[in-house]
Design an enzyme around this catalytic site. Structure first.
Site, PDB file in Angstrom:
ATOM      1  N   SER A 163      27.682  93.537 -48.480  1.00 26.25           N
ATOM      2  CA  SER A 163      27.935  93.625 -47.031  1.00 26.25           C
ATOM      3  C   SER A 163      28.504  94.978 -46.629  1.00 26.25           C
ATOM      4  O   SER A 163      28.093  95.553 -45.625  1.00 26.25           O
ATOM      5  CB  SER A 163      28.883  92.514 -46.583  1.00 26.25           C
ATOM      6  OG  SER A 163      30.117  92.653 -47.263  1.00 26.25           O
TER       7      SER A 163
ATOM      8  N   ASP B 161      24.111  99.616 -54.280  1.00 24.71           N
ATOM      9  CA  ASP B 161      24.183  98.848 -53.029  1.00 24.71           C
ATOM     10  C   ASP B 161      23.739  99.684 -51.832  1.00 24.71           C
ATOM     11  O   ASP B 161      22.968  99.223 -50.986  1.00 24.71           O
ATOM     12  CB  ASP B 161      25.619  98.358 -52.791  1.00 24.71           C
ATOM     13  CG  ASP B 161      26.051  97.312 -53.799  1.00 24.71           C
ATOM     14  OD1 ASP B 161      25.356  97.146 -54.819  1.00 24.71           O
ATOM     15  OD2 ASP B 161      27.094  96.662 -53.564  1.00 24.71           O
TER      16      ASP B 161
END
Ligand code: MEV
Length: 319
Positions: free
Chosen positions: A105, A150
């Site tokens: 996230s 990521d």
């Protein structure tokens, strides 16, 4: 007004072993974080809503409803604004990626904010610049922690094989289910724990890391050829190896066994650092509903996701 959205990610294979040079395989997923920027002369404000699938909002002007999740998300966006010395803006963050769960996230928020700002202020950054800057920003906020995987997945989407280099792979999308234990986890402490185990028992942990690397490498052609039953088997092997190095928890195990049992999944494993966070399961072609029900009955939060989805997109650009 400018909006950009970026995907979260799952690590399919290879977590922890990748820290010591083995191959890992990550995929972007279709849970996304979105950042919208508007000009507001005279004030700079960050708002967060719908984070972690719980509705709330944070208004930095009035300091209304504040939650740990919103504060967490706004730290990343303030770091992006500071990096580019951007002021007089209202920035709104929305996300359907649960925070601190290992689904990327924060990388998605940083990449979406950087891409939106890039377009809004005409900064001229390439996709690669966005991935690099976002990685640096995420790492600085996390005090030195953060792999480039990521932010690279949030920027470019698709699949990445990670070892000493990050290599994009052209593989088909897969339908998977993510089960969240509702327990946040601490990547730094899980990595430190595993590295300490390896330092004390290199003769045991090195072969486990080698086996994890071999599983990752074997998975690539199976995904390419959509051999899902064999792929599920490898997920089960990888989960066992991760259990062996101590990053499993009872809650993760309950979700993994529920997925393989009542959920009828081809395979299931924890994803990311472990110690909490999420697991992933590969459903049989008609087994989606049973799998989601099984994970919910085992007290997890279940999401259907598609892997290999699109990277960052600038969604709207209006005067
Ligand atoms: C965390 O998502 C994956 C780990 O392998 C750490 C890393 O690669 O930076 C545990």
């Amino acid at each position: 007004m400018t909006s950009a959205s970026a995907p979260g990610k799952v690590i399919l294979f290879g977590e922890h072993a990748v820290v010591s040079g083995a191959k890992a395989l990550g995929a972007a997923i279709d849970l996304r974080a979105k950042v919208t920027i508007r000009d507001t002369p005279g004030s700079t404000m960050i708002e967060a809503c719908d984070l972690c699938l719980r509705g709330f909002s944070l208004d930095l002007n009035t300091l209304q409803v504040v939650s740990a999740e919103a504060v967490h998300a706004t730290r990343y966006v303030s770091a992006v604004l500071n990096e580019f010395d951007a002021r007089n803006l209202r920035v709104m963050i929305e996300s359907d990626i649960p925070l601190a769960s290992g689904l990327g996230s924060s990388a998605a928020i940083v990449v979406a904010a950087t891409a939106a700002l890039n377009r809004h202020l005409d900064l001229g950054l390439s996709q690669k610049d966005i991935a690099d800057r976002a990685h640096r920003i995420e790492k600085a906020v996390q005090e030195g922690l953060g792999s480039p995987t990521d932010t690279a997945l949030a920027t470019h989407g698709g699949y990445l094989q990670v070892s000493s280099q990050v290599l994009p792979l052209d593989l088909p999308g897969m339908n998977m289910v993510v089960g969240y234990t509702n327990q946040s986890h601490d990547t730094r402490s899980e990595v430190a724990k595993v590295q300490s185990l390896k330092a004390r028992y290199p003769d045991l942990v090195d072969p486990i890391f080698q086996a994890i690397g071999a599983v990752s490498a074997r998975a690539v052609p199976l995904i390419r050829d959509q051999k899902l039953r064999e792929l599920g088997e490898l997920m089960n092997v990888n989960h066992g190896l991760l259990e062996a190095i101590g990053v499993g928890t009872r809650e993760l195990a309950e979700l993994v066994y529920a997925a393989r049992g009542a959920g009828g999944a081809f395979g299931a494993k924890l994803t990311g650092a472990g110690g909490g966070g999420c697991m992933i399961a590969l459903p049989t072609p008609h087994g989606f509903a049973a799998l989601i029900t099984a994970l919910r009955q085992a007290r997890g939060t279940a999401f259907a996701v598609k892997t290999g989805c699109e990277g960052v997109k600038v969604e709207r650009d209006q005067a």
